[in-house]
Motif scaffolding. Structure first.
Motif, PDB file in Angstrom:
ATOM      1  N   GLU A 120     -12.900   6.130   5.851  1.00 38.61           N
ATOM      2  CA  GLU A 120     -14.307   6.278   6.193  1.00 38.61           C
ATOM      3  C   GLU A 120     -14.641   5.362   7.370  1.00 38.61           C
ATOM      4  O   GLU A 120     -13.924   4.389   7.625  1.00 38.61           O
ATOM      5  CB  GLU A 120     -15.176   5.927   4.983  1.00 38.61           C
ATOM      6  N   PRO A 121     -15.711   5.657   8.104  1.00 35.13           N
ATOM      7  CA  PRO A 121     -16.094   4.780   9.221  1.00 35.13           C
ATOM      8  C   PRO A 121     -16.258   3.332   8.751  1.00 35.13           C
ATOM      9  O   PRO A 121     -16.947   3.059   7.771  1.00 35.13           O
ATOM     10  CB  PRO A 121     -17.432   5.373   9.678  1.00 35.13           C
ATOM     11  N   GLY A 122     -15.594   2.429   9.425  1.00 33.16           N
ATOM     12  CA  GLY A 122     -15.685   1.015   9.087  1.00 33.16           C
ATOM     13  C   GLY A 122     -14.796   0.572   7.941  1.00 33.16           C
ATOM     14  O   GLY A 122     -14.737  -0.624   7.633  1.00 33.16           O
ATOM     15  N   GLU A 123     -14.103   1.502   7.308  1.00 30.54           N
ATOM     16  CA  GLU A 123     -13.234   1.151   6.181  1.00 30.54           C
ATOM     17  C   GLU A 123     -11.963   0.475   6.697  1.00 30.54           C
ATOM     18  O   GLU A 123     -11.295   0.998   7.587  1.00 30.54           O
ATOM     19  CB  GLU A 123     -12.874   2.399   5.377  1.00 30.54           C
ATOM     20  N   GLU A 124     -11.626  -0.663   6.139  1.00 32.37           N
ATOM     21  CA  GLU A 124     -10.467  -1.427   6.586  1.00 32.37           C
ATOM     22  C   GLU A 124      -9.395  -1.481   5.503  1.00 32.37           C
ATOM     23  O   GLU A 124      -9.694  -1.718   4.332  1.00 32.37           O
ATOM     24  CB  GLU A 124     -10.884  -2.851   6.968  1.00 32.37           C
ATOM     25  N   VAL A 125      -8.164  -1.277   5.914  1.00 31.33           N
ATOM     26  CA  VAL A 125      -7.027  -1.301   4.992  1.00 31.33           C
ATOM     27  C   VAL A 125      -6.635  -2.742   4.697  1.00 31.33           C
ATOM     28  O   VAL A 125      -6.483  -3.559   5.607  1.00 31.33           O
ATOM     29  CB  VAL A 125      -5.829  -0.534   5.589  1.00 31.33           C
ATOM     30  N   GLU A 126      -6.487  -3.058   3.426  1.00 28.86           N
ATOM     31  CA  GLU A 126      -6.085  -4.403   3.024  1.00 28.86           C
ATOM     32  C   GLU A 126      -4.583  -4.504   2.799  1.00 28.86           C
ATOM     33  O   GLU A 126      -3.962  -5.516   3.120  1.00 28.86           O
ATOM     34  CB  GLU A 126      -6.830  -4.817   1.751  1.00 28.86           C
ATOM     35  N   VAL A 127      -4.001  -3.464   2.214  1.00 33.41           N
ATOM     36  CA  VAL A 127      -2.571  -3.465   1.909  1.00 33.41           C
ATOM     37  C   VAL A 127      -2.012  -2.078   2.204  1.00 33.41           C
ATOM     38  O   VAL A 127      -2.652  -1.068   1.901  1.00 33.41           O
ATOM     39  CB  VAL A 127      -2.310  -3.815   0.427  1.00 33.41           C
ATOM     40  N   ALA A 128      -0.824  -2.031   2.793  1.00 34.70           N
ATOM     41  CA  ALA A 128      -0.123  -0.767   3.008  1.00 34.70           C
ATOM     42  C   ALA A 128       1.368  -1.020   2.872  1.00 34.70           C
ATOM     43  O   ALA A 128       1.897  -1.954   3.474  1.00 34.70           O
ATOM     44  CB  ALA A 128      -0.442  -0.200   4.387  1.00 34.70           C
ATOM     45  N   VAL A 129       2.040  -0.216   2.054  1.00 37.35           N
ATOM     46  CA  VAL A 129       3.481  -0.382   1.852  1.00 37.35           C
ATOM     47  C   VAL A 129       4.171   0.976   1.858  1.00 37.35           C
ATOM     48  O   VAL A 129       3.648   1.955   1.327  1.00 37.35           O
ATOM     49  CB  VAL A 129       3.806  -1.121   0.531  1.00 37.35           C
ATOM     50  N   LEU A 130       5.346   1.015   2.466  1.00 36.23           N
ATOM     51  CA  LEU A 130       6.160   2.223   2.487  1.00 36.23           C
ATOM     52  C   LEU A 130       7.062   2.270   1.268  1.00 36.23           C
ATOM     53  O   LEU A 130       7.677   1.264   0.899  1.00 36.23           O
ATOM     54  CB  LEU A 130       7.032   2.257   3.742  1.00 36.23           C
ATOM     55  N   GLY A 131       7.160   3.445   0.659  1.00 39.04           N
ATOM     56  CA  GLY A 131       8.095   3.650  -0.430  1.00 39.04           C
ATOM     57  C   GLY A 131       9.340   4.346   0.076  1.00 39.04           C
ATOM     58  O   GLY A 131       9.777   4.113   1.205  1.00 39.04           O
ATOM     59  N   ASN A 132       9.909   5.210  -0.747  1.00 33.96           N
ATOM     60  CA  ASN A 132      11.043   6.009  -0.307  1.00 33.96           C
ATOM     61  C   ASN A 132      10.586   7.008   0.748  1.00 33.96           C
ATOM     62  O   ASN A 132       9.396   7.139   1.025  1.00 33.96           O
ATOM     63  CB  ASN A 132      11.683   6.716  -1.506  1.00 33.96           C
ATOM     64  N   THR A 133      11.522   7.731   1.335  1.00 33.37           N
ATOM     65  CA  THR A 133      11.224   8.617   2.451  1.00 33.37           C
ATOM     66  C   THR A 133      10.029   9.523   2.151  1.00 33.37           C
ATOM     67  O   THR A 133      10.005  10.229   1.147  1.00 33.37           O
ATOM     68  CB  THR A 133      12.446   9.491   2.775  1.00 33.37           C
ATOM     69  N   GLY A 134       9.024   9.473   3.037  1.00 31.87           N
ATOM     70  CA  GLY A 134       7.859  10.333   2.888  1.00 31.87           C
ATOM     71  C   GLY A 134       6.836   9.853   1.887  1.00 31.87           C
ATOM     72  O   GLY A 134       5.952  10.623   1.502  1.00 31.87           O
ATOM     73  N   GLU A 135       6.883   8.592   1.487  1.00 30.72           N
ATOM     74  CA  GLU A 135       5.931   8.076   0.503  1.00 30.72           C
ATOM     75  C   GLU A 135       5.372   6.732   0.948  1.00 30.72           C
ATOM     76  O   GLU A 135       6.086   5.904   1.511  1.00 30.72           O
ATOM     77  CB  GLU A 135       6.596   7.897  -0.857  1.00 30.72           C
ATOM     78  N   ALA A 136       4.090   6.527   0.685  1.00 24.82           N
ATOM     79  CA  ALA A 136       3.463   5.247   0.994  1.00 24.82           C
ATOM     80  C   ALA A 136       2.223   5.069   0.128  1.00 24.82           C
ATOM     81  O   ALA A 136       1.678   6.034  -0.428  1.00 24.82           O
ATOM     82  CB  ALA A 136       3.092   5.163   2.470  1.00 24.82           C
ATOM     83  N   LEU A 137       1.796   3.829   0.027  1.00 26.69           N
ATOM     84  CA  LEU A 137       0.594   3.475  -0.729  1.00 26.69           C
ATOM     85  C   LEU A 137      -0.230   2.522   0.118  1.00 26.69           C
ATOM     86  O   LEU A 137       0.317   1.671   0.829  1.00 26.69           O
ATOM     87  CB  LEU A 137       0.977   2.826  -2.057  1.00 26.69           C
ATOM     88  N   ALA A 138      -1.547   2.666   0.045  1.00 27.02           N
ATOM     89  CA  ALA A 138      -2.441   1.761   0.769  1.00 27.02           C
ATOM     90  C   ALA A 138      -3.730   1.622  -0.022  1.00 27.02           C
ATOM     91  O   ALA A 138      -4.049   2.454  -0.882  1.00 27.02           O
ATOM     92  CB  ALA A 138      -2.724   2.296   2.171  1.00 27.02           C
ATOM     93  N   CYS A 139      -4.470   0.571   0.276  1.00 32.01           N
ATOM     94  CA  CYS A 139      -5.774   0.436  -0.367  1.00 32.01           C
ATOM     95  C   CYS A 139      -6.733  -0.335   0.521  1.00 32.01           C
ATOM     96  O   CYS A 139      -6.331  -1.128   1.376  1.00 32.01           O
ATOM     97  CB  CYS A 139      -5.651  -0.219  -1.740  1.00 32.01           C
ATOM     98  N   SER A 140      -8.010  -0.059   0.308  1.00 26.93           N
ATOM     99  CA  SER A 140      -9.105  -0.773   0.952  1.00 26.93           C
ATOM    100  C   SER A 140     -10.033  -1.241  -0.159  1.00 26.93           C
ATOM    101  O   SER A 140      -9.748  -1.056  -1.340  1.00 26.93           O
ATOM    102  CB  SER A 140      -9.852   0.157   1.912  1.00 26.93           C
ATOM    103  N   SER A 141     -11.151  -1.810   0.199  1.00 25.46           N
ATOM    104  CA  SER A 141     -12.109  -2.230  -0.822  1.00 25.46           C
ATOM    105  C   SER A 141     -12.819  -1.037  -1.457  1.00 25.46           C
ATOM    106  O   SER A 141     -13.478  -1.179  -2.489  1.00 25.46           O
ATOM    107  CB  SER A 141     -13.143  -3.177  -0.211  1.00 25.46           C
ATOM    108  N   LYS A 142     -12.661   0.152  -0.860  1.00 23.66           N
ATOM    109  CA  LYS A 142     -13.332   1.352  -1.365  1.00 23.66           C
ATOM    110  C   LYS A 142     -12.398   2.321  -2.085  1.00 23.66           C
ATOM    111  O   LYS A 142     -12.806   2.984  -3.039  1.00 23.66           O
ATOM    112  CB  LYS A 142     -14.007   2.101  -0.210  1.00 23.66           C
ATOM    113  N   HIS A 143     -11.166   2.425  -1.612  1.00 28.84           N
ATOM    114  CA  HIS A 143     -10.269   3.466  -2.106  1.00 28.84           C
ATOM    115  C   HIS A 143      -8.832   2.969  -2.244  1.00 28.84           C
ATOM    116  O   HIS A 143      -8.423   2.005  -1.589  1.00 28.84           O
ATOM    117  CB  HIS A 143     -10.251   4.675  -1.158  1.00 28.84           C
ATOM    118  N   LEU A 144      -8.088   3.703  -3.055  1.00 32.35           N
ATOM    119  CA  LEU A 144      -6.632   3.596  -3.085  1.00 32.35           C
ATOM    120  C   LEU A 144      -6.071   4.921  -2.578  1.00 32.35           C
ATOM    121  O   LEU A 144      -6.558   5.992  -2.949  1.00 32.35           O
ATOM    122  CB  LEU A 144      -6.124   3.310  -4.493  1.00 32.35           C
TER     123      LEU A 144
END
Length: 224
Positions: free
Chosen positions: A115-139
Motif C-alpha cells: 500500500e502507499p507508504g507501507e514499509e517492509v520490515e523483514v523479507a527472507v527468501l526460501g527455496n526456489t520461487g518462495e519468499a516471506l515478508a512483512c510490514s506493520s500492516k500485512h504479512l
C-alpha cells in the motif's frame, strides 16, 4: 537432491540449477563466486562447473573428487552421498539482508502489493520461487514459478494481522518451513516438503537458512 545453501536454488525439476559441493556445502555458480571466490584443485587445477567434479579441503589443500579418488582418499560417489545426507551448514557469509534487497528478482512482486507508504520490515527468501515478508500492516507469502502452480506464474498472498492467530517453524533433516496459522488455514508437515511448496500459508527453506526465518518469526510474533 540438493539446494544451494545461500539462495536455495535446486538441482531438480524443470528449472534446475547446476550445483557443486565445496567442503560438504552445495553452491550454485553465482553464490559460490560471491561466497568463496575462485575455487580450484591444488593438484590438477580443476574448477567447479567446468570439470563436473566436486571439491573438499584436505590438510589445507583443495582437492577435486577425481584427485581424491586417484589418491585413494574418497570415492566421488561416497563424497556426494555424504553431502546429501549430512545436515546442510550455513555458508561463510555475512548476515543476509532483511529488507527488500533480500528478495532479489521477487522484489518487484512484493512492491506491486504494498500500500502507499507501507514499509517492509523483514523479507527472507526460501527455496526456489518462495519468499516471506512483512510490514506493520500485512504479512506476505510470495510464490513464483512452480511454487505458484505454473512455470511462469507469480502470486502474492497478503494477510492482515487480524487474520493471523499464530506462526510456527517446523524443521526436518534437510528442509524446514514457516507456517502461518489462522482460521481455515491448513497445517503442514516438514517431512513432506514437496507438498508444501505451493501452500499459500507456508514458505519452505533449506535448513541452513533456519536462523533467518527464526529472526523473521520473532518480528511476526510481535504483531500477532
Amino acid at each position: 537432491m540438493a539446494n544451494c545453501v545461500k539462495c536455495g536454488a535446486s538441482n531438480l525439476g524443470m528449472g534446475r540449477t547446476d550445483l557443486v559441493i565445496v567442503d560438504e556445502t552445495w553452491y550454485c555458480s553465482r553464490c559460490l563466486k560471491s561466497t568463496l571466490g575462485t575455487v580450484s584443485c591444488s593438484k590438477c587445477g580443476n574448477q567447479p562447473f567446468r570439470s563436473g567434479e566436486h571439491f573438499k579441503t584436505i590438510n589445507g589443500e583443495v582437492l577435486c573428487t577425481d584427485c581424491m579418488e586417484k589418491q585413494g582418499i574418497m570415492k566421488k560417489y561416497d563424497y556426494v552421498m555424504s553431502s546429501v545426507m549430512s545436515r546442510p551448514r550455513a555458508a561463510r557469509t555475512t548476515q543476509a539482508p532483511r529488507g527488500l534487497a533480500a528478495l532479489g528478482t521477487m522484489k518487484d512482486l512484493l512492491e506491486q502489493n504494498l500500500e502507499p507508504g507501507e514499509e517492509v520490515e523483514v523479507a527472507v527468501l526460501g527455496n526456489t520461487g518462495e519468499a516471506l515478508a512483512c510490514s506493520s500492516k500485512h504479512l506476505f507469502i510470495l510464490k513464483a514459478g512452480m511454487a505458484s502452480g505454473s512455470l511462469t506464474g507469480r502470486k502474492c498472498i497478503k494477510y492482515r494481522w487480524n487474520q493471523i492467530t499464530g506462526a510456527e517453524i517446523k524443521a526436518g533433516a534437510l528442509y524446514g518451513l514457516i507456517e502461518i496459522q489462522g482460521n481455515g488455514l491448513p497445517s503442514h508437515d516438514a517431512r513432506n516438503i514437496s507438498q508444501v511448496k505451493q501452500a499459500e500459508n507456508a514458505v519452505t527453506f533449506l535448513i541452513a537458512k533456519q536462523g533467518e526465518f527464526e529472526d523473521a518469526l520473532s518480528t511476526i510474533k510481535q504483531y500477532i
